[in-house]
Design a protein around this motif. Structure first.
Motif, mmCIF file in Angstrom:
data_model
loop_
_atom_site.group_PDB
_atom_site.id
_atom_site.type_symbol
_atom_site.label_atom_id
_atom_site.label_comp_id
_atom_site.label_asym_id
_atom_site.label_seq_id
_atom_site.Cartn_x
_atom_site.Cartn_y
_atom_site.Cartn_z
ATOM 1 N N CYS A 24 0.832 -1.207 0.000
ATOM 2 C CA CYS A 24 0.000 0.000 0.000
ATOM 3 C C CYS A 24 0.864 1.254 0.000
ATOM 4 O O CYS A 24 1.868 1.315 0.697
ATOM 5 C CB CYS A 24 -0.900 -0.016 1.232
ATOM 6 N N CYS A 64 -0.016 2.818 3.976
ATOM 7 C CA CYS A 64 0.350 2.090 5.193
ATOM 8 C C CYS A 64 1.457 1.062 4.943
ATOM 9 O O CYS A 64 1.969 0.456 5.885
ATOM 10 C CB CYS A 64 -0.880 1.412 5.800
ATOM 11 N N CYS A 111 -6.605 -0.432 -0.600
ATOM 12 C CA CYS A 111 -5.847 -1.199 0.386
ATOM 13 C C CYS A 111 -6.785 -1.926 1.340
ATOM 14 O O CYS A 111 -7.641 -1.301 1.952
ATOM 15 C CB CYS A 111 -4.931 -0.262 1.169
ATOM 16 N N CYS A 114 -5.955 -0.294 5.162
ATOM 17 C CA CYS A 114 -6.299 1.060 5.553
ATOM 18 C C CYS A 114 -7.328 1.708 4.629
ATOM 19 O O CYS A 114 -7.805 2.804 4.895
ATOM 20 C CB CYS A 114 -5.049 1.933 5.648
HETATM 21 ZN ZN LIG Z 1 -2.852 0.846 3.326
#
Ligand SMILES: [Zn+2]
Ligand SMILES: [Mg+2]
Ligand SMILES: [Zn+2]
Length: 846
Positions: A98, A101, A156, A159
């Motif tokens: 990602c 994150c 993602c 997150c």
């Molecule tokens: Zn993420």
């Protein structure tokens, strides 16, 4: 030193900590020597990195040039650079994690699926890791395809961040949504990927962290890896790696100064990019998409990857390749007056190569006499029974002579009668290396019998060959018994002779043995004495000597041989009780032919070899006596003109009929082809036949009085198609196995009509070499010639590479005493060599 057992070896990327730990000096000066000629401290040949100068001592270990192993230094890059060889891995990592994150983009279910394998992999200790990584990769056929899909994940799972569009522009430029990602940003991204997530991607984060692919510390190799050379003028010349490292430090320094001076971001970014370029080319100066870094002389720099790669690289040149002693290489030239099993060795070479002479009580006198020689052939080295080796010189010869005793070894110069191995590259089959008997001769070239060129595929247009001198008695015996020229006359591939008379010798054989060939007493005596026969056959009634009788003198007296040609009874040959009574000695009987094979099997390899030797000299002489030349007159045959026109008009008519059939759709398509393809195939075939028809007509017009025809008929040189192209027509040209068709839209040349179906505009050439070629004809012929000329080297390169791979794969296979084939580990490859246990050499003999 303490001996340790190596348990396992593991390859990892190098970490900044490892670099700092290994490094003995931080290199900051982009220079080498100061004005006094001493290494600069902190420069690229800092004495702490080791020394190459014999007068200096290493400042790290205190050793001198040959003792100090060399030590690494490092460069601290003010801005990080991406390791170019890891760009693809970095790309995969960025795609699979990602952007916010930095967690892997797998959803919960996928994580649960893969967890068991991954956990066993992560938990495994060092010893097991190799195995479990292997298994995890193998069982993860699905895993890898899953990973490849991660780049298509939009959101993602951890997150919820929407993923951007990532792009890699080779070699090291990464873009996120069109914005350039800087090396330090990538570094931070990679650094925050957890080891667990890395495991899903097949990377063991405990041994290699991906952020190490972005380098802030660069290792500087020891000076003895990149030694400087002192030229005769006293000038120093530095290694390419040193040059490249100078560039890196210089760019690094400028970047640092600009940053300190608060220069605008654009200037800093430009310099940073330049630093990245320097680092990229330092690792690999053939990186795609990057301009090649060059020396002042415009020569491309040879950097790290170039040292290892390819035929001249460290692996293939220095590790798998071996230089050998007791070998020589020079140009080959023909010599038919030595035996086919001999090799003319230049005296200069013989003087420089040695063969060990083992002194015994039986050869003691001989050993003594050769040791006393002070010019060729002489002894170069004396090795005493006790193993003391001394170079023989005028000063110690007497002393060594007095002390000579059985058990000593003398290295004597190469002499007549020694066995040598001879080789020509490409070494494609067993017969590419044969054992010859050395015959020392003046001159600078190896001299090879014409018939011995065939297995080597050698000619004399500048070919060079290698000679090796076997040193042990065992090797010499093996060479004589297993690799000799005479015993190799019959090929192990198909039991057919591979050495026979060729070229003008074949013409000479015809001149010597054709019906009615007769020679004066003088000529007969010269012909026979040239092969060491000093008696004459019975003369004919008119006092001359028949060629057939002269030839028969070299045959074994009890030889009975018959050859019947199914196609042409002109080629029939009858030999009775060692006398040629019918036919002439043509290549049919000495080549494919059975005579050499018959002599080989019935009288032994030596007799077959002697026959080729004698026929070569005798036929050469006969051709010389008869005289032989060709001229335009041989090729200009006016009677052919009518036939030629008829063949051409017939062919064109047939092509026209095919076209009509195609146009009114009565042409039936061949299976697997469209009608258009079928038409093209059939027209090509039809037009192609014209040449074969022409050759039949030509043959009916020609006799052996035509010397050009004679060469073809006796199989000395050329074929009937060559003759057709010279005297009648070039015929249909082919490009990629069909008629030339490309060039312009729907036509080969721009001024042809697109609808034009005229065969002449698609490579059918009516003219011949004697009358000359029209422009279009010339163009079409050039296309065909180019097509075949381009094909040849391509095919050799492909087969050469295949050979290399086969040799590498099979080099340690061997035939065991039970005739089974095994590899070096003793594993059974084949229960019976060749699958049938048949030796073709013996199989063909009746
Ligand atoms: Zn993420
Ligand atoms: Mg050649
Ligand atoms: Zn040292």
């Amino acid at each position: 030193m303490q001996a340790e057992l190596i348990d396992h070896i593991r390859f990892t990327a190098i970490s900044p900590d490892m670099i700092k730990h290994m490094s003995v000096a931080k290199i900051i000066v982009p220079d080498t020597y100061n004005d006094d000629g001493y290494p600069i401290d902190g420069g690229l040949i800092d004495q702490r990195l080791g020394v190459i100068d014999p007068g200096l001592k290493c400042k790290t270990c205190g050793g001198r040039a040959k003792v100090c192993p060399g030590h690494f230094g490092h460069i601290e890059l003010v801005r990080p650079a991406i390791h170019p060889e890891f760009a693809k891995t970095i790309y995969l990592l960025l795609q699979s994690t990602c952007k916010d994150c930095h967690r892997i983009l797998l959803n919960e279910k996928q994580v649960d699926d893969l967890k068991p394998t991954i956990e066993s992999f992560v938990r495994a200790d060092d010893n097991e890791k190799e195995l479990s990584l292997q298994t995890s990769i193998e069982s993860e056929g699905k895993n890898m395809s899953l990973i490849k899909k991660l780049k298509t994940v939009k959101k993602c799972p951890s997150c919820g961040a929407v993923q951007g569009k990532l792009k890699l522009e080779r070699p090291t430029f990464f873009y996120m949504n069109g914005n350039r990602l800087k090396a330090d940003e990538i570094h931070d991204w990679l650094a925050s990927i957890s080891n667990e997530d890395l495991a899903y991607l097949g990377i063991d984060g405990t041994s290699t962290r991906p952020e190490w692919f972005i380098m802030s510390y660069l290792l500087v190799p020891p000076v003895n890896v990149r030694p400087s050379i002192t030229l005769e003028s006293g000038e120093r010349s530095e290694d390419d790696l040193t040059h490249k490292l100078v560039d890196i430090i210089r760019t690094n320094q400028r970047l640092e100064q600009d940053i300190d001076a608060g220069a605008p971001q654009i200037i800093i970014d430009d310099l940073w990019e330049l630093l990245q370029y320097q680092v990229t080319t330092y690792f690999n100066n053939e990186t795609p998409g990057v301009p090649v870094a060059r020396h002042r002389s415009t020569r491309p720099l040879k950097t790290l990857a170039q040292r290892l790669k390819g035929k001249e690289g460290r692996l293939r040149y220095n590790l798998s390749g071996k230089r050998v002693n007791f070998s020589a290489r020079t140009v080959i030239t023909p010599d038919n007056y030595i035996g086919m099993d001999e090799l003319g060795v230049p005296l200069k070479i013989a003087e420089n190569l040695t063969v060990p002479l083992y002194v015994t009580k039986w050869n003691f006198d001989y050993a003594k006499s050769i040791l006393s020689n002070s010019s060729y052939p002489m002894v170069m080295n004396h090795i005493s029974k006790e193993g003391v080796r001394k170079r023989v010189a005028d000063t110690n010869r007497e002393e060594l002579l007095a002390a000579l005793k059985p058990g000593d070894i003398l290295d004597r110069q190469l002499m007549d009668g020694d066995i040598v191995l001879f080789n020509r590259q490409p070494t494609l089959h067993r017969l590419s290396i044969l054992a010859h008997i050395a015959h020392i001769l003046p001159g600078n070239t190896f001299r090879l019998h014409l018939s011995a060129t065939i297995p080597y595929n050698a000619d004399f247009d500048g070919d060079e060959m290698n000679m090796h001198v076997p040193q042990t008695l065992e090797a010499q015996a093996e060479a004589r018994l297993l690799m000799g020229v005479s015993t190799s006359i019959v090929s192990p591939r198909n039991g057919q002779p591979v050495m026979f008379a060729i070229e003008d010798i074949v013409v000479g054989m015809y001149m010597l043995t054709k019906d009615g060939a007769s020679f004066t007493k003088d000529e007969a005596a010269r012909l026979l004495s040239s092969v060491d026969i000093y008696e004459l056959p019975e003369p004919l009634k008119n006092g001359t000597y028949s060629g057939k009788d002269i030839f028969s003198m070299i045959l074994p007296e009890d030889l009975n041989f018959e050859y019947t040609d199914k196609k042409d009874d002109k080629n029939n040959v009858v030999i009775k009780k060692g006398k040629l009574i019918k036919g002439y000695v043509n290549s049919k009987i000495v080549k494919k032919g059975k005579l050499i094979l018959y002599l080989y099997s019935e009288y032994g390899p030596e007799k077959a070899k002697d026959f080729i030797d004698s026929i070569t000299i005798m036929a050469g002489r006969a051709a010389y006596i008869a005289g032989m030349s060709i001229s335009m007159r041989d090729y200009y045959i006016s009677a052919l003109e009518k036939d030629r026109e008829k063949i051409i008009s017939n062919t064109l008519n047939e092509a026209k009929e095919l076209l009509d059939k195609y146009r009114n759709k009565t042409l039936e398509a061949l299976p697997g082809y469209t009608k258009k393809q079928t038409y093209e195939l059939e027209v090509f075939a039809t037009l192609n036949i014209a040449r074969s028809v022409a050759s039949q007509v030509l043959l009916s017009h020609l006799t052996m009085d035509n010397n050009a025809m004679l060469m073809i008929a006796v199989d000395a040189r050329g074929n009937i198609l060559n003759f057709v192209q010279i005297a009648m027509m070039l015929g249909q040209q082919s490009v990629r196995g069909g008629r030339p068709s490309r060039g312009y839209d729907g036509r080969v040349l721009p001024y042809f009509s697109r609808k034009d179906k005229n065969p002449m505009n698609k490579g059918f050439v009516k003219s011949n070499f004697v009358e000359g070629l029209e422009f279009v004809d010339y163009y079409m012929h050039a296309m065909g010639a180019r097509d075949s000329a381009m094909g040849k080297p391509l095919v050799t390169a492909v087969s050469g590479y295949m050979m290399r791979r086969l040799v590498n794969a099979m080099q340690d296979f061997y035939i065991d005493s039970d005739l089974s084939v095994k590899d070096a580990g003793g594993a059974l490859i084949e229960t019976l060599y060749g699958g049938d246990g048949i030796d073709p050499v013996k199989e063909n003999m009746k």
